[in-house]
Design an enzyme around this catalytic site. Structure first.
Site, PDB file in Angstrom:
ATOM      1  N   HIS A  69       0.826  -1.207   0.000  1.00 56.78           N
ATOM      2  CA  HIS A  69       0.000   0.000   0.000  1.00 56.78           C
ATOM      3  C   HIS A  69       0.865   1.264   0.000  1.00 56.78           C
ATOM      4  CE1 HIS A  69      -2.256   3.303   1.917  1.00 56.78           C
ATOM      5  NE2 HIS A  69      -3.233   2.870   1.138  1.00 56.78           N
ATOM      6  N   CYS A  82      35.536   3.944 -24.416  1.00 60.73           N
ATOM      7  CA  CYS A  82      34.654   3.939 -23.245  1.00 60.73           C
ATOM      8  C   CYS A  82      35.230   4.739 -22.082  1.00 60.73           C
ATOM      9  CB  CYS A  82      34.354   2.501 -22.814  1.00 60.73           C
ATOM     10  SG  CYS A  82      35.808   1.512 -22.421  1.00 60.73           S
TER      11      CYS A  82
END
Length: 792
Positions: free
Chosen positions: A416, A747
């Site tokens: 919830h 990279c």
């Protein structure tokens, strides 16, 4: 007036007749049975039956008066809600409606072959499960109801629950007229999940909006504990695009929850009760992999049928082993977000970590704690504070709306607290286990949900930056712009970025954070001398068939999250590249690593893979990659070998890989090599015969070309990736790679920091540039400008 209608007579367009929940059940019964989706049989009372009950008891005028009194400030919300519920509960059933319900119940008993069959009695309002208003948990559900008399009483209580305080408050917030909403009741055969398990499932990643993932939460017993956040459930993540191939098992995440209690049948006034789970139940997964895949396929079928991401509840019968879908509704948060625009939060300087749990949302908030342990004390909440509590239910919603963030001890991603936090746009951390013990009211803290799927509460006020990223208007580039990713938990945050793949996925991050154990300590566990390390390894590997399976499973699943984020685009996974001192820091690692005076250029990279010291550990890495590609289905994964000093070493590594089921070229496997040593440039043509591509590691290449320790403070000014010698190296290896027909990318960080360096790489004809996600937009634009300038 028709008081009841069977599910097989209802379709999803009948929300006005039977409410969203029941309309959806009927739709699935009618249309999804051919897909194998099972829904327990049952019937629904109609909106007509509700209005008939209200009219027969002359309630409409009195309810209007009470609501008007509240609007005028004469009565509080709590007083008004209680008065209306009391009126409804004192009402008498119209004879026709009562007979219709009990007659239908007797028919259901005959259909199921059970006298006084136990049923779930669920509220289904005519304004719920709408695209922009879920009304989740606003009305009541009653489980294990048996017998006609008990059924009528449960139905009456469902009617009354249309006017719970939280339902009144929610309708007011959403602008719904109280007296234009009716209530239908679903009466459905109970699935004996009290003897099995149950939970919640989404056909979209509830945190990132990643549309290719099914997320399943599971706990033992009836499903209410998962919905209410009363337990910390198991969590499973499944990659949808690979589900059609039944030979694959694309379960990319499995997290064992504590599952401290379960809800079972009871007798007397309360038809259900919670009991502690056994130690065996806490240490076991609720669902097997075939069951996980079945549910994920159902979720996909339901989503395709409805044409939108779905929020579902499921239950497994402990007597028959069968699984059922017991609810399905549209997901109302991530499905409403723009696909091209998102906010990116980056946290900077921060205090010590106080508690951690599951991150809901991706924001960062600083503020004061307001600790409330009992719903009876919610009046003490200070607006704008960070709400800290054990768990929440719909009674807490009025307070949650006024919070800056929410932290709970218990609950999973589908609890919830998690659902309401998403709907309110609040960051939340659920399932911390100890927040109410560690944190206290008035304490200054920072709640961070910006670091992947784990959330952290830091002491004090941390610094953070917020950036709105819009990828809709980015230019096209010939040069591929890829991402550097290491953290599997954060990988799917970046699915909206139109990257061309992952240029560098660092395996060592997964090993150090998700495995934590030296692979050789798993291979030779029985020979370990460190008893403390043995105990820690025993705890970590509990539940696995072997110590080595722990490594293979955790590594393959961790990497699969990265492989999934940009599938089917290529994802280049670099095999482990720890230095010896870093390896020694892993659990059990000290016994297997030599001491070196300069680990940076010592026993690292390719040299380890064929060495007797580590060869068996490398075999586990290969097994994980093989599982990732061949069993899970991520054929987009490319393997990359770091720090390969010579062609002789390249041959030895490729031979070891082939012996462990990773043969270059088989089943499309590509193998790249890092270009980070001058010998890689000098002999680029020879390396290109052995590998499918290169990735330039500009940090190490600069270090070894210039003879500068990149970690030396004294030499910091000399470490320059734009030095003429380094650029000569890069230009030459790009030229050699292109001549040989091999792919080549870079990279390193330099293109992110220096626009002119990106232009230099474009000028050299590089195929790809891989950057951190926060640099992607800037580098994409820099490269587009450089390519445009090149044309002119």
């Amino acid at each position: 007036m028709r008081p009841i209608i069977w599910f097989e007579e209802v379709k999803r367009g009948d929300i006005g007749l039977v409410g969203g929940k029941n309309a959806s059940l009927g739709e699935m019964v009618q249309t999804l049975a051919p897909e194998g989706v099972r829904v327990p049989p049952g019937f629904a009372t109609t909106a007509d039956a509700y209005w008939n009950y209200i009219e027969a008891n002359d309630l409409s005028g009195r309810i209007d008066e009470l609501l008007a009194g509240m609007a005028a400030g004469k009565e509080t919300l709590a007083e008004t809600g209680k008065a209306i519920r009391t009126l409804i509960l004192k009402g008498e059933w119209p004879e026709r409606t009562a007979s219709a319900i009990t007659d239908a119940y007797r028919v259901l008993c005959k259909r199921t072959g059970k006298a006084d069959v136990d049923v779930a009695v669920r509220s289904s309002a005519t304004a719920e499960d709408l695209p922009d208003a879920s009304f989740a948990g606003q009305q009541e559900t009653y489980l294990n109801i048996s017998g006609g008399k008990a059924l009528l009483e449960a139905c009456r209580r469902c009617y009354a629950s249309l006017f719970t305080d939280r339902a009144i408050s929610y309708r007011m917030a959403k602008g719904f007229d109280h007296m234009s909403v009716a209530l239908s009741i679903g009466v459905q055969q109970m699935v004996r999940s009290d003897l099995g398990g149950a939970g919640v499932m989404f056909s979209i990643d509830t945190e990132t909006g990643f549309k290719d993932m099914v997320v399943i939460d599971a706990a033992w017993g009836l499903g209410e504990n998962v919905v209410q956040g009363a337990v910390d459930p198991d969590e499973y993540q499944v990659f949808k695009p690979l589900l059609p191939d039944r030979s694959l098992t694309p379960v990319i995440g499995k997290t064992l929850g504590e599952k401290a209690q379960k809800m079972i049948y009871a007798s007397g006034d309360s038809p259900t009760r919670n009991v502690p789970t056994s130690k065996a139940e806490r240490t076991a997964f609720v669902l097997s992999e075939p069951e996980i895949l079945t549910l994920a396929r159902w979720a996909t079928a339901i989503e395709v049928h409805y044409g939108c991401p779905m929020d579902m509840e499921w239950a497994k019968d402990g007597e028959t082993g069968e699984i059922f879908i017991v609810q399905a509704r549209p997901e109302t948060v991530q499905s409403q977000r723009e696909d091209t625009t998102f906010k990116s939060y980056t946290i900077g300087e921060k205090g010590k970590t106080l508690v951690r749990g599951l991150a809901i949302g991706d924001a960062v908030v600083s503020g004061r704690v307001c600790l409330i342990e009992d719903a009876r004390d919610i009046d003490r909440f200070v607006d704008g504070s960070i709400l800290v509590t054990g768990t929440t239910d719909p009674d807490w919603v009025p307070v949650m709306k006024r919070a800056a963030a929410i932290v709970t001890d218990h609950g999973g991603r589908t609890s919830h607290a998690a659902i309401v936090s998403r709907e309110l746009g609040l960051p939340a951390i659920v399932g911390t286990g100890n927040a109410t013990h560690v944190l206290h009211s008035e304490q200054e803290v920072t709640v961070s949900c910006a670091e992947g799927d784990q959330g952290f509460v830091y002491e004090g006020t941390a610094s953070f930056e917020t950036e709105t990223v819009d990828v809709a208007d980015l230019p096209e580039t010939r040069t591929q712009i890829m991402l550097n990713l290491a953290n599997p938990a954060a990988a799917t945050r970046w699915w909206r970025i139109p990257a061309d793949g992952v240029g560098l996925a660092r395996m060592e991050f997964v090993i150090s954070n998700h495995i934590r154990v030296h692979p050789m300590a798993l291979v030779r566990y029985d020979q370990l001398k460190d008893e403390a390390a043995k105990r820690e390894i025993a705890d970590l590997t509990a539940g696995y068939s072997s110590k080595t399976e722990y490594f293979v499973d955790r590594l393959s699943r961790g990497l699969s999250r990265i492989a999934a984020a940009l599938y089917p685009r290529p994802v280049i996974v670099r095999m482990s590249d720890f230095k010896t001192n870093e390896y020694a820091g892993l659990i059990g690692g000290a016994e297997f690593e030599p001491e070196e005076s300069n680990p940076m250029i010592g026993f690292r990279g390719a040299a380890r893979y064929y060495s007797p010291r580590y060869r068996e550990g490398f075999a586990l890495e290969c097994q994980a990659i093989s599982r990732l590609r061949n069993e899970m289905g991520f054929r987009n994964v490319v393997v990359m070998i770091p720090f390969c000093r010579s062609t002789k070493e390249a041959d030895r590594v490729l031979e070891v890989m082939a012996g462990n089921g990773l043969k270059r070229g088989e089943q499309g496997l590509q193998v790249f090599v890092m270009c980070e040593i001058p010998s890689n440039v000098v002999l680029a043509a020879e390396f290109a015969k052995r590998f499918d591509g290169f990735s330039i590691g500009s940090n190490d290449l600069t270090q070894l070309t210039l003879g500068v320790d990149r970690d030396s403070g004294e030499l910091a000014e000399l470490f320059d990736e734009q030095d003429a010698a380094v650029k000569w190296m890069i230009a030459n290896v790009i030229a050699e790679a292109r001549k040989a027909g091999a792919k080549i990318g870079l990279c390193g960080q330099a293109p992110s920091d220096h626009p002119e360096f990106a232009a230099f790489l474009v000028e050299c004809g590089i195929d790809s540039i891989s950057v951190s996600p926060d640099s992607f937009v800037a580098v994409k634009r820099q490269v587009a400008a450089a390519e445009a300038a090149q044309k002119h």
